[in-house]
Design an enzyme around this catalytic site. Structure first.
Site, short mmCIF file in Angstrom:
data_model
loop_
_atom_site.label_atom_id
_atom_site.label_comp_id
_atom_site.label_asym_id
_atom_site.label_seq_id
_atom_site.Cartn_x
_atom_site.Cartn_y
_atom_site.Cartn_z
N ASP A 40 96.33 57.81 121.77
CA ASP A 40 95.41 58.90 121.48
C ASP A 40 94.44 58.46 120.39
OD1 ASP A 40 94.32 61.31 121.86
OD2 ASP A 40 95.92 62.47 120.90
N GLU A 93 101.97 51.79 130.62
CA GLU A 93 101.69 51.69 129.18
C GLU A 93 101.57 53.09 128.59
OE1 GLU A 93 97.81 49.83 128.94
OE2 GLU A 93 98.44 48.62 130.66
N LYS A 143 99.64 56.01 126.75
CA LYS A 143 98.22 56.35 126.64
C LYS A 143 97.97 56.70 125.18
CE LYS A 143 94.64 59.13 128.82
NZ LYS A 143 94.00 59.70 127.66
N CYS A 163 117.42 89.92 93.31
CA CYS A 163 116.66 89.91 94.56
C CYS A 163 117.61 89.48 95.67
CB CYS A 163 115.48 88.95 94.46
SG CYS A 163 114.60 88.73 96.01
N CYS A 220 107.52 91.40 94.96
CA CYS A 220 108.36 90.72 95.95
C CYS A 220 108.61 91.65 97.14
CB CYS A 220 109.67 90.33 95.29
SG CYS A 220 110.89 89.72 96.46
N LYS A 227 100.03 62.87 131.89
CA LYS A 227 99.94 63.49 130.57
C LYS A 227 101.24 64.17 130.14
CE LYS A 227 95.84 63.38 128.81
NZ LYS A 227 94.82 64.26 129.10
N CYS A 271 112.60 92.60 96.93
CA CYS A 271 113.24 93.37 95.86
C CYS A 271 112.26 94.15 95.00
CB CYS A 271 114.08 92.46 94.97
SG CYS A 271 113.09 91.40 93.93
N CYS A 273 109.21 84.96 92.78
CA CYS A 273 109.70 86.30 92.51
C CYS A 273 110.60 86.17 91.28
CB CYS A 273 110.52 86.80 93.70
SG CYS A 273 111.70 88.08 93.26
N TYR A 290 94.01 47.16 126.36
CA TYR A 290 94.65 47.58 127.61
C TYR A 290 93.89 47.18 128.87
CZ TYR A 290 91.67 51.70 126.73
OH TYR A 290 90.64 52.53 126.45
#
Ligand code: IVH
Length: 784
Positions: free
Chosen positions: A120, A116, A118, A447, A411, A317, A414, A441, A228
């Site tokens: 969390d 199955e 696991k 730029c 910026c 795991k 530029c 900017c 489970y």
């Protein structure tokens, strides 16, 4: 014959329990949500009229009153143990080998294991007495937990009463409470919108939700329970194997994991591991590994326990998806539209199966929300294929040497100024301007960062489709100062291109030919190619097909743009501002003078006529309290803008479907000379565009079969590409979006569909496979 209240109540409860079972356990919803809500409301009403008939196991009784004091302690009669971990194939094989060593004559290669995911989340124990849920408790330290019965009862898929028959008199079911990913995202989305703290991950969100003292709050959290194992069993028996026990639990109404399989030997377990590794990102919930359990209860008993874990089970795991590392620096990147975004430079860390050294920080608001400083230790999360994110600061590790993150005022590319975007909101006191989270900017095409990305976007396949204009060539064209704006592309000669690294006669001619060919482009691609902020393919298409010409798009007033399909006022202002900007105007004029000729229909879409668009227009004025419905009612009532402008207070008062506050606001709005002037300008523009809005009944408006629907495509298809499918769906009136949300009408899932499919399933959205899509396209005349 009328049924009596007790009979009807009993019948309704049974119906609801059955629907819940089909929905939550079998994953086969049997009725539409609206119908379910109706039955539920009927039951609630009957119970209110007959309070003496209310029983604790009624589906209406999930949410109870807040208890006095905290949670009571609970002693687990059988301790809730933990599992040993395996982190590699060797460790898993070692686990199986040890089983063989302990049980004489056992052939472990043929031994059955139940596998199955696991989950969390948090381990929970549920006790059922004579089939009725009497207690829910946390695992705690395994021996003593907390009584959270009232909270557990609010979890929709925890049965308050078991189904069927044959359950032991006393049965303890154990499993995990968790929050599915989609629910977690939605919860955080809501928290962000309210400026509240977000949860770091679904596990923390589930834990925080179960720990609420008020069950009403828990009830609002999208939690699920999955069984489970079992604990105490009195006065009855369970099947001889773990897998059969789970199937039995499922028949009694409890959810078990649909991924559960029985395999043989270590090889079978490892094959399952590889399979689930692939599936992991697409699952609707987080898993941190797999659990392998000897299936036979007899062999389990022979193996017994060591310390606090069974010898017959192990958790294999996956590599962790969260790790802690140091934030070394924050740098700022400039995007195509000038947006300046912070990027975290991290001390490299192995997380989610790869080494991560950068993470996105989205915007300055995110930095403020996280309160992250340079030098901080941060938790980095990388789940599935998503971009690594910083989810929190480990404040305990602060030394005081950390330094705050400042957005530069110039910026980094530029040197132009950086400006914070303004948000315009309409409220009671008129327009309110507030600071947005985005900084830009102002250098635009001067730029380099913006220029390069703008060129890349301009030449991309869905825009001007200039073959051979990749990022390496763009880099050189800009660095050699051959190109300073998209228009300059059309001024290039083969001689210019010969200066580029790797370019010879033939390749230069080919690129020039590709650029030349792109002059014949259709209007929607051209608009998309301009790279207007917030304007993607879909919006570009709407602009082109609704307004018919570039000239109309260039001069359209924001309110007029906002009457178009799926264009809101914010986007309308972006388009308008872009088009009014003198720098952008020059680029567009240059392109046209260089014979880039967007093909135009010249026709304003007929969908823009009629009272529907008039309603949108009124709505776009943003008059406080006059919502979309009210605006449509006004449109239907007055029919023309001049009738509305001429209306006196009494005539406005006569409109139905609009509250008096809204009427007053509208009247006041119309008193202002500036407003009337604006409205006249809008009206004139609409007339020039050839739009008109005599009231016509809605059904006479032509509509396409998928009009108003939003579709999403995911995974690989065989008979057609995603782009082909998209074009066909659009031809039927659908909007095709890139991600699944509650607004999605349907998802087409091809092969190897991942998280989008999971999310759609989570949200109960209609899912079609390729064959079903083709069937639908054929039925609507869009077949292959
Ligand atoms: S079996 C004696 N199965 O993992 C064996 N546990 O470290 C009891 N968990 O506290 C656990 N998914 O919260 C089992 N399919 C699964 C599980 C699972 C998650 C958690 C559970 C337990 C921890 C064990």
């Amino acid at each position: 014959m009328t049924t009596s209240a007790p009979e009807r109540i009993k019948a309704l409860r049974e119906q609801i329990d059955n629907h819940n079972y089909r929905y939550y356990v079998l994953d086969e919803p049997s009725i539409p949500d609206a119908e379910y809500d109706r039955i539920f409301r009927e039951l609630k009403q009957l119970e209110e009229e007959n309070p003496e008939l209310v029983t604790p196991d009624s589906p209406t009784q999930r949410v109870g009153a807040k208890p006095e004091g905290g949670f009571a302690e609970v002693q687990h009669e059988l301790p809730m143990l933990s599992l040993d971990n395996a982190f590699s194939e060797e460790e898993l094989r070692g686990f199986v080998r040890r089983i063989g060593d302990r049980v004489k004559g056992l052939d472990t290669a043929a031994l059955a294991f139940a596998c199955e995911p696991k989950l969390d989340g948090l381990a929970i124990s549920l006790v059922y007495e004579n089939g009725v849920l009497v207690r829910g408790a946390t695992r705690g330290d395994g021996y003593t937990g907390e009584d959270i019965t009232l909270n557990v009862r609010t979890i929709a898929n925890v049965p308050l009463k078991l189904r069927g028959s044959g359950w032991p008199e006393r049965l303890e079911v154990r499993g995990e409470v968790y929050m599915p990913k989609a629910g977690f995202e939605a919860l955080n989305e809501r928290a962000r919108a309210r400026d509240e703290k977000t949860f770091v991950n679904p596990r923390n969100a589930a834990a925080g939700s179960l720990r609420q003292l008020d069950p009403k709050i828990t009830a609002q959290r999208p939690l699920e329970f999955c069984s489970y194992s079992t604990g105490i069993v009195d006065g009855g028996e369970l099947p001889d194997s773990h897998s059969e026990t789970l199937h039995q639990l499922r028949e009694w109404g409890l959810k078990i994991n649909p991924e559960m399989r029985v395999v043989t030997g270590a090889d079978g377990c490892l094959e399952y591991y590889r399979d689930m590794e692939q599936k992991r990102a697409g699952l609707a919930y987080d898993i941190d590994g797999l659990v392998f359990k000897v299936d036979s209860r007899e062999i389990q008993q022979a193996l017994g326990f060591v310390a606090r874990a069974p010898r017959w089970a192990i958790a294999h795991k996956f590599p962790a998806q969260e790790e802690i590392t140091r934030l070394n620096d924050v740098e700022f990147q400039v995007g195509r539209t000038g947006a300046v975004t912070p990027v975290a430079r991290l001390e490299p860390v192995f997380v989610g199966g790869v080494t991560v050294s950068n993470a996105t920080l989205h915007n300055m608001d995110e930095i403020a929300r996280l309160d992250v400083k340079i030098g901080d230790h941060v938790m980095v999360r990388r789940a599935g294929d998503v971009i690594p994110q910083i989810v929190k600061v480990v404040t305990e590790k602060r030394t005081g040497d950390e330094s705050p993150v400042h957005i530069p005022s110039q910026c980094p590319v530029c040197g132009s100024d950086i400006e914070r975007t303004q948000l315009v909101k309409r409220g009671k006191g008129g327009e309110q301007v507030s600071e947005g989270a985005i900084y830009r900017c102002v250098g635009r095409l001067s730029c380099e960062a913006q220029l390069k990305q703008a060129l890349f976007h301009f030449g991309s396949r869905k825009a001007m489709d200039i073959d051979g204009l990749g990022d390496k060539n763009i880099e050189q064209l800009v660095d050699l100062e051959l190109v300073r704006s998209p228009a300059d592309l059309y001024r290039l000669s083969t001689r210019d291109l010969l200066r580029l690294e790797g370019f010879a006669e033939l390749s230069s001619e080919n690129l020039i030919a590709a650029i030349d060919q792109s002059r014949q482009v259709n209007l929607e691609r051209f608009i998309y190619a301009l790279g207007i902020p917030e304007v993607g393919e879909e919006t570009a298409r709407t602009l082109a097909s609704s307004l018919g010409s570039l000239a109309n798009v260039r001069r359209a007033l924001p309110e007029v743009l906002a009457t178009l399909k799926d264009i809101g006022l914010t986007v309308a202002y972006e388009i308008h501002n872009f088009m009014q900007d003198s720098h952008n105007q020059k680029v567009i004029d240059d392109l046209l003078s260089l014979e880039v000729q967007p093909k135009e229909s010249g026709q304003v879409s007929p969908a823009l006529t009629g009272s529907v668009a008039f309603g949108d227009l009124i709505n776009s004025l943003g008059i406080f309290k006059v919502g979309k419905k009210g605006a449509d009612n006004l449109a239907a009532h007055f029919g023309t803008l001049s009738a509305l402008l001429e209306a006196n207070e009494a005539q406005i008062a006569a409109v139905t479907g609009l509250n008096s506050q809204a009427k007053r606001n509208l009247f006041e709005y119309l008193q202002s000379e500036a407003h009337r002037h604006r409205l006249s300008a809008i009206e004139q523009q609409l007339r020039e565009f050839g739009m008109h809005w005599e009231c016509q009944p809605e059904e006479s408006l032509q509509s396409l079969p998928l009009e108003g629907e939003t579709w999403v495509l995911t995974g690989a298809m065989e008979a057609l590409t995603r782009d082909e499918a998209k074009v066909r769906l659009q031809a039927l009136g659908a909007k095709v979006a890139g991600s699944v949300s509650a607004k999605t009408s349907a998802l087409v899932a091809g092969e190897k569909a991942g998280s989008k499919l999971a999310k759609a399933e989570q949200l109960g959205i209609r899912v079609l496979n390729e064959a079903q899509l083709i069937e639908l396209l054929e039925a609507e005349g869009q077949g292959l």
